[in-house]
Design a protein around this motif. Structure first.
Motif, PDB file in Angstrom:
ATOM      1  N   MET A  96      -4.163 -14.945   2.863  1.00 59.45           N
ATOM      2  CA  MET A  96      -3.746 -13.774   3.638  1.00 59.45           C
ATOM      3  C   MET A  96      -4.874 -12.753   3.738  1.00 59.45           C
ATOM      4  O   MET A  96      -5.040 -12.090   4.769  1.00 59.45           O
ATOM      5  N   ALA A  97      -5.654 -12.616   2.671  1.00 59.64           N
ATOM      6  CA  ALA A  97      -6.767 -11.665   2.695  1.00 59.64           C
ATOM      7  C   ALA A  97      -7.764 -12.020   3.791  1.00 59.64           C
ATOM      8  O   ALA A  97      -8.226 -11.144   4.536  1.00 59.64           O
ATOM      9  N   SER A  98      -8.094 -13.297   3.916  1.00 60.98           N
ATOM     10  CA  SER A  98      -9.057 -13.704   4.948  1.00 60.98           C
ATOM     11  C   SER A  98      -8.469 -13.544   6.350  1.00 60.98           C
ATOM     12  O   SER A  98      -9.156 -13.094   7.274  1.00 60.98           O
ATOM     13  N   ILE A  99      -7.196 -13.907   6.521  1.00 63.64           N
ATOM     14  CA  ILE A  99      -6.568 -13.797   7.843  1.00 63.64           C
ATOM     15  C   ILE A  99      -6.477 -12.335   8.283  1.00 63.64           C
ATOM     16  O   ILE A  99      -6.797 -11.988   9.428  1.00 63.64           O
ATOM     17  N   LEU A 100      -6.041 -11.467   7.373  1.00 63.44           N
ATOM     18  CA  LEU A 100      -5.942 -10.053   7.710  1.00 63.44           C
ATOM     19  C   LEU A 100      -7.312  -9.442   7.970  1.00 63.44           C
ATOM     20  O   LEU A 100      -7.466  -8.567   8.828  1.00 63.44           O
ATOM     21  N   THR A 101      -8.317  -9.891   7.237  1.00 62.22           N
ATOM     22  CA  THR A 101      -9.672  -9.383   7.461  1.00 62.22           C
ATOM     23  C   THR A 101     -10.169  -9.764   8.847  1.00 62.22           C
ATOM     24  O   THR A 101     -10.747  -8.931   9.570  1.00 62.22           O
ATOM     25  N   ILE A 102      -9.943 -11.013   9.233  1.00 64.48           N
ATOM     26  CA  ILE A 102     -10.353 -11.457  10.575  1.00 64.48           C
ATOM     27  C   ILE A 102      -9.628 -10.661  11.653  1.00 64.48           C
ATOM     28  O   ILE A 102     -10.212 -10.296  12.685  1.00 64.48           O
ATOM     29  N   GLY A 103      -8.344 -10.351  11.418  1.00 61.02           N
ATOM     30  CA  GLY A 103      -7.578  -9.616  12.408  1.00 61.02           C
ATOM     31  C   GLY A 103      -7.947  -8.145  12.490  1.00 61.02           C
ATOM     32  O   GLY A 103      -7.988  -7.559  13.573  1.00 61.02           O
ATOM     33  N   LEU A 104      -8.230  -7.522  11.339  1.00 60.89           N
ATOM     34  CA  LEU A 104      -8.508  -6.086  11.323  1.00 60.89           C
ATOM     35  C   LEU A 104      -9.965  -5.760  11.610  1.00 60.89           C
ATOM     36  O   LEU A 104     -10.273  -4.645  12.068  1.00 60.89           O
ATOM     37  N   LEU A 105     -10.859  -6.688  11.338  1.00 61.77           N
ATOM     38  CA  LEU A 105     -12.288  -6.406  11.481  1.00 61.77           C
ATOM     39  C   LEU A 105     -12.662  -5.957  12.891  1.00 61.77           C
ATOM     40  O   LEU A 105     -13.360  -4.937  13.048  1.00 61.77           O
ATOM     41  N   PRO A 106     -12.229  -6.649  13.960  1.00 67.10           N
ATOM     42  CA  PRO A 106     -12.597  -6.178  15.302  1.00 67.10           C
ATOM     43  C   PRO A 106     -12.060  -4.787  15.618  1.00 67.10           C
ATOM     44  O   PRO A 106     -12.716  -4.011  16.321  1.00 67.10           O
ATOM     45  N   LEU A 107     -10.871  -4.469  15.096  1.00 67.60           N
ATOM     46  CA  LEU A 107     -10.299  -3.146  15.351  1.00 67.60           C
ATOM     47  C   LEU A 107     -11.151  -2.046  14.728  1.00 67.60           C
ATOM     48  O   LEU A 107     -11.447  -1.025  15.356  1.00 67.60           O
ATOM     49  N   PHE A 108     -11.547  -2.236  13.481  1.00 65.99           N
ATOM     50  CA  PHE A 108     -12.372  -1.237  12.818  1.00 65.99           C
ATOM     51  C   PHE A 108     -13.770  -1.177  13.433  1.00 65.99           C
ATOM     52  O   PHE A 108     -14.355  -0.092  13.556  1.00 65.99           O
ATOM     53  N   GLU A 109     -14.311  -2.335  13.801  1.00 66.64           N
ATOM     54  CA  GLU A 109     -15.639  -2.350  14.424  1.00 66.64           C
ATOM     55  C   GLU A 109     -15.629  -1.575  15.737  1.00 66.64           C
ATOM     56  O   GLU A 109     -16.534  -0.774  16.013  1.00 66.64           O
ATOM     57  N   ALA A 110     -14.588  -1.812  16.534  1.00 69.22           N
ATOM     58  CA  ALA A 110     -14.510  -1.118  17.818  1.00 69.22           C
ATOM     59  C   ALA A 110     -14.189   0.361  17.630  1.00 69.22           C
ATOM     60  O   ALA A 110     -14.752   1.223  18.313  1.00 69.22           O
ATOM     61  N   GLY A 111     -13.298   0.666  16.705  1.00 67.04           N
ATOM     62  CA  GLY A 111     -12.886   2.049  16.510  1.00 67.04           C
ATOM     63  C   GLY A 111     -13.962   2.928  15.911  1.00 67.04           C
ATOM     64  O   GLY A 111     -14.043   4.117  16.214  1.00 67.04           O
ATOM     65  N   PHE A 112     -14.808   2.365  15.044  1.00 69.54           N
ATOM     66  CA  PHE A 112     -15.820   3.159  14.358  1.00 69.54           C
ATOM     67  C   PHE A 112     -17.245   2.815  14.778  1.00 69.54           C
ATOM     68  O   PHE A 112     -18.195   3.360  14.229  1.00 69.54           O
ATOM     69  N   GLY A 113     -17.375   1.902  15.722  1.00 74.94           N
ATOM     70  CA  GLY A 113     -18.721   1.537  16.162  1.00 74.94           C
ATOM     71  C   GLY A 113     -19.529   0.877  15.067  1.00 74.94           C
ATOM     72  O   GLY A 113     -20.749   1.058  14.980  1.00 74.94           O
ATOM     73  N   ASP A 131      14.335  -9.214  -6.178  1.00 69.16           N
ATOM     74  CA  ASP A 131      14.258  -9.887  -7.482  1.00 69.16           C
ATOM     75  C   ASP A 131      13.239 -11.011  -7.483  1.00 69.16           C
ATOM     76  O   ASP A 131      13.432 -12.046  -8.132  1.00 69.16           O
ATOM     77  N   LEU A 132      12.147 -10.828  -6.745  1.00 66.65           N
ATOM     78  CA  LEU A 132      11.057 -11.794  -6.791  1.00 66.65           C
ATOM     79  C   LEU A 132      10.182 -11.493  -7.999  1.00 66.65           C
ATOM     80  O   LEU A 132       9.712 -10.381  -8.188  1.00 66.65           O
ATOM     81  N   MET A 133       9.953 -12.510  -8.810  1.00 67.20           N
ATOM     82  CA  MET A 133       9.197 -12.326 -10.039  1.00 67.20           C
ATOM     83  C   MET A 133       7.729 -12.025  -9.728  1.00 67.20           C
ATOM     84  O   MET A 133       7.073 -12.747  -8.985  1.00 67.20           O
ATOM     85  N   GLU A 134       7.217 -10.939 -10.307  1.00 72.92           N
ATOM     86  CA  GLU A 134       5.801 -10.572 -10.190  1.00 72.92           C
ATOM     87  C   GLU A 134       5.332 -10.606  -8.732  1.00 72.92           C
ATOM     88  O   GLU A 134       4.374 -11.298  -8.382  1.00 72.92           O
ATOM     89  N   ILE A 135       5.990  -9.838  -7.888  1.00 72.88           N
ATOM     90  CA  ILE A 135       5.666  -9.836  -6.459  1.00 72.88           C
ATOM     91  C   ILE A 135       4.246  -9.361  -6.204  1.00 72.88           C
ATOM     92  O   ILE A 135       3.636  -9.683  -5.170  1.00 72.88           O
ATOM     93  N   GLY A 136       3.678  -8.588  -7.147  1.00 74.61           N
ATOM     94  CA  GLY A 136       2.335  -8.044  -6.942  1.00 74.61           C
ATOM     95  C   GLY A 136       1.261  -9.101  -6.807  1.00 74.61           C
ATOM     96  O   GLY A 136       0.222  -8.858  -6.171  1.00 74.61           O
ATOM     97  N   TYR A 137       1.476 -10.287  -7.374  1.00 75.92           N
ATOM     98  CA  TYR A 137       0.440 -11.322  -7.338  1.00 75.92           C
ATOM     99  C   TYR A 137       0.258 -11.926  -5.952  1.00 75.92           C
ATOM    100  O   TYR A 137      -0.716 -12.640  -5.730  1.00 75.92           O
ATOM    101  N   ILE A 138       1.169 -11.650  -5.036  1.00 75.10           N
ATOM    102  CA  ILE A 138       1.010 -12.193  -3.676  1.00 75.10           C
ATOM    103  C   ILE A 138       0.293 -11.191  -2.774  1.00 75.10           C
ATOM    104  O   ILE A 138      -0.051 -11.521  -1.628  1.00 75.10           O
ATOM    105  N   PHE A 139       0.037  -9.985  -3.286  1.00 78.12           N
ATOM    106  CA  PHE A 139      -0.598  -8.978  -2.441  1.00 78.12           C
ATOM    107  C   PHE A 139      -2.080  -9.300  -2.223  1.00 78.12           C
ATOM    108  O   PHE A 139      -2.825  -9.496  -3.193  1.00 78.12           O
ATOM    109  N   PRO A 140      -2.559  -9.332  -0.975  1.00 75.59           N
ATOM    110  CA  PRO A 140      -3.961  -9.695  -0.680  1.00 75.59           C
ATOM    111  C   PRO A 140      -4.905  -8.506  -0.826  1.00 75.59           C
ATOM    112  O   PRO A 140      -5.424  -7.965   0.147  1.00 75.59           O
ATOM    113  N   VAL A 141      -5.145  -8.071  -2.048  1.00 73.30           N
ATOM    114  CA  VAL A 141      -5.958  -6.881  -2.274  1.00 73.30           C
ATOM    115  C   VAL A 141      -7.397  -7.073  -1.816  1.00 73.30           C
ATOM    116  O   VAL A 141      -8.129  -6.101  -1.557  1.00 73.30           O
TER     117      VAL A 141
END
Length: 717
Positions: free
Chosen positions: A457-474, A336-346
């Motif tokens: 959250m968008a910036s934190i997740l980007t910093i965390g995922l970026l090395p994984l994608f860089e290494a995985g896909f060259g 029952d969180l109001m408008e939960i979509g606005y917290i999503f880091p798209v």
């Protein structure tokens, strides 16, 4: 990941690989979105008690209620009557004609006793009058008027008949002067009867003329069916359709489901016997649109197929990962969180694709995710579209793309996240204020917190995922390039300590290549960092290269041309192997292998010929391949230009210009640029930038007179 993609690519063609991957994307998109558009049905019966509160999942028109309201509006329209004055004229003319014919056929008896006179009216006289009245007329009055009336008229003297005629016609005009409806005819006939009673007329004659007067009274205010129906139709059209609104409560929990409620549930397709496949078709079409956009974008992208497949796989994974996270976030609405979509880091998708690939593709994915988000976060109303969340996601993604330009450090991603959070707050508040709804301070604080957290959250997740994608896909991102340019990297430390001349040469080439690449729109940072590593193979035998020979004898003077050739050519191949061993990006390996292309080692080739050896030109050429990209082509020219200018004595602007032109023309004639997409216009730009940069490095220094004299005095001393 890159390894498995390469393995699959060897088994499948590019087209088959693309279709298979996009088919998987479409299928997963369909599965993730279908539950948000599938209309939930209920096992309910008429006159049963609802076990839960049922809301409308969509806005529809209630056809039956609308029809009832339209019929009610039409029924409220009064009948339209039109007064027909020509009827009055026709009726008075008819009565006047009866009197005229009676005058023509009557007998001129002078007796005072009308009854006696009427006894003398023969049947032949009556028939003659009736025949005259029924001939060539639209209305046969003889059937509506009693024969006794005609007998009285025939027996009445002409003078008296004329007087009575005037009285009757005047009274008819007076009575019919006002519009008479069908239900008013009786009253009007009584009225004319009362009016004729006021005149002094013999009783028998009065009864006859009263019958004629009453016969003349007919309906003059005629019902206009056509006009009435037109106005009623207009009234029906003016009725607004009765709607069942999205989110409207159809029945509360514990309430009886009557006929009207059951009818509404059936119209909404919420009963078990009204299940529909249209939502399935809708989300299926949407999934097709998503993959069609990706397909046409990549099909029009002019890059090598291997890299295109790599990027398509990466984009597909980021899209599906973001969509899956949306779905997980949407499930939290149970709290029952109001408008939960606005917290999503798209913005994570936009920032990842922008930093690893390019802006255009990041924008395409942002639009697709905004459209998908409008379906996922639909306020628990299946089948609806949340336009507000779509706009919020779109502007959030755009902010991530704009504020992440030229990000080379992790702090840049955090800064971009703060800007994205600020953009989220602005767009969200603008939509809230436009709704003209009274929000409390706590509501605004709640929305502010959600929007700000989404950006961070968008910036934190980007910093965390970026090395994984860089290494995985060259993938070689700008941040990765900056990390590789660090002098503390083992290979750069090695070249600095073991071949300092080559290191200095590489730095000078990097300056030239970066400036030229930026001038033609190529990747300047890739060119700069690639130059740092392009001659790493020289660390195997540093003293065999002239830039590392510090006042020492040239070892090539003691070697045969063939041995010298092998040593010089091997530095590109050995450099590529070293780069592979240290798992550096493929772009760096390509630069090391291709920066000499298939050029000819002219010095040793002509030395061998002068020694009288039977040599072939192909034996003294680098193995290649030729430059495949603009960056490698620029580096190949910059490498030769820097070395040539550095060996010049007293370089001037004109000498530098002639030398650059000569080297470039030699490469063109040798076909070294045939396998990359560089244009002649870009080559001219490269030449100009090289000359400007080299003039800045090797410009003539002004010698001041006092300084020169002091230098000479010290030399003599």
């Amino acid at each position: 990941m890159e390894y498995w993609i390469r393995r699959i690519r060897t088994l499948l063609s590019y087209r088959l690989f693309t279709l298979l991957l996009l088919g998987i994307v479409a299928a997963l998109t369909f599965l993730l979105l279908f539950s948000n558009v599938r209309v939930e049905t209920y096992n309910i019966r008429l006159f049963s008690v609802s076990e839960e509160t049922i809301r409308s999942p969509k806005t529809i028109i209630d056809e039956q209620r609308t029809e009832i309201e339209q019929q009610r509006a039409a029924a409220e329209v009064a009948d339209i009557y039109v007064f027909r004055p020509e009827i009055v004229d026709n009726r008075t003319s008819l009565i006047g004609s009866i009197f005229d014919f009676a005058t023509e056929f009557n007998i001129d008896l002078q007796q005072e006793d009308n009854r006696a006179a009427s006894d003398q009216v023969t049947d032949d006289m009556l028939e003659d009058l009736k025949d005259a009245l029924s001939a060539d007329v639209s209305e046969n009055v003889t059937t509506a008027i009693d024969d006794h009336v005609f007998e009285v008229l025939l027996a009445t003297p002409d003078s008296e008949l004329e007087n009575i005629k005037n009285i009757v016609l005047n009274q008819i005009d007076l009575t019919m002067d006002s519009p008479i409806k069908a239900d008013e005819i009786t009253a009007s006939r009584n009225q004319i009867e009362n009016q004729l009673l006021s005149f002094s007329i013999e009783e028998n004659l009065r009864q006859a003329v009263t019958a004629l007067g009453q016969f003349a009274i007919v309906e003059t205010n005629i019902f206009d069916e056509e006009q009435t129906e037109a106005i009623r139709e207009q009234a029906r059209g003016a009725v607004d359709p009765v709607q069942i609104l999205e989110g409207q409560v159809i029945v509360q929990e514990g309430y009886l489901i009557d006929r009207d409620i059951y009818r509404q549930l059936e119209a909404l397709g919420l009963t078990m016997n009204n299940e529909t496949i249209t939502p399935l078709l809708g989300v299926l079409l949407f999934s097709f649109i998503v993959v069609a956009v990706l397909y046409f974008h990549f099909s029009s992208w002019n890059i090598e197929e291997e890299k295109k497949q790599n990027y398509l796989t990466l984009v597909s994974m980021i899209f599906l990962l973001t969509l899956s996270l949306m779905k997980v976030t949407e499930l939290v609405r149970e709290l029952d969180l109001m408008e939960i979509g606005y917290i999503f880091p798209v913005a994570i998708a936009s920032m990842l694709i922008r930093s690893m690939i390019n802006t255009r593709l990041a924008l395409v994915v942002t639009i697709l995710l905004a459209a998908s988000g409008s379906i996922v976060f639909n306020d628990s109303l299946t089948g609806s579209i949340n336009v507000e969340i779509a706009l919020y996601f779109l502007f959030s993604g755009l902010a991530g793309i704009l504020f992440l330009s030229h990000a080379t450090r992790r702090t840049h991603f955090l800064r971009a996240g703060l800007f994205v959070g600020a953009a989220n707050v602005l767009i969200l508040f603008s939509m809230l204020l436009m709704e003209n709804v009274q929000y409390t301070i706590m509501d605004f604080l709640y929305y502010f917190l959600f929007a700000s957290v989404a950006g961070l959250m968008a910036s934190i997740l980007t910093i965390g995922l970026l090395p994984l994608f860089e290494a995985g896909f060259g993938i070689l991102s700008m941040m990765k390039l900056v990390e590789l340019s660090n002098p503390n990297h083992p290979l750069l430390k090695r070249i600095l300590t073991e071949a300092p001349g080559t290191y200095h040469h590489s730095v000078m080439v990097a300056n030239l290549a970066e400036s030229a690449c930026e001038a033609i729109g190529a990747n300047g940072l890739l060119a700069r960092v690639g130059c740092y590593y392009h001659d790493i193979g020289k660390t195997k035998r540093p003293h065999y290269f002239i830039e590392n020979q510090m006042n020492s004898q040239n070892p090539h003077d003691r070697l045969s041309p063939e041995a010298s050739r092998d040593i010089i050519i091997s530095h590109s191949l050995e450099g590529a192997e070293m780069l592979r061993k240290y798992k550096l990006p493929k772009e760096f390996v390509d630069i090391a292998e291709q920066h000499h292309g298939t050029t000819l080692l002219k010095f040793f080739y002509y030395k061998a010929k002068n020694d009288g050896e039977d040599v072939y030109e192909e034996d003294y050429r680098y193995p290649g391949p030729k430059p495949q990209t603009k960056e490698t082509a620029v580096i190949s020219v910059a490498d030769s230009v820097e070395a040539a200018v550095r060996s010049m004595k007293d370089p001037t602007s004109e000498k530098i210009k002639e030398l650059v032109h000569s080297i470039v023309q030699d490469r063109l004639k040798d076909g070294q640029f045939n396998e990359c997409d560089i244009t002649l216009k870009e080559i001219e730009t490269i030449k100009r930038v090289f000359c400007e940069t080299l003039n800045g490095i090797f410009h003539s220094r002004i010698e001041y007179p006092e300084f020169k004299k002091e230098q000479e005095r010290k030399a003599q001393a």
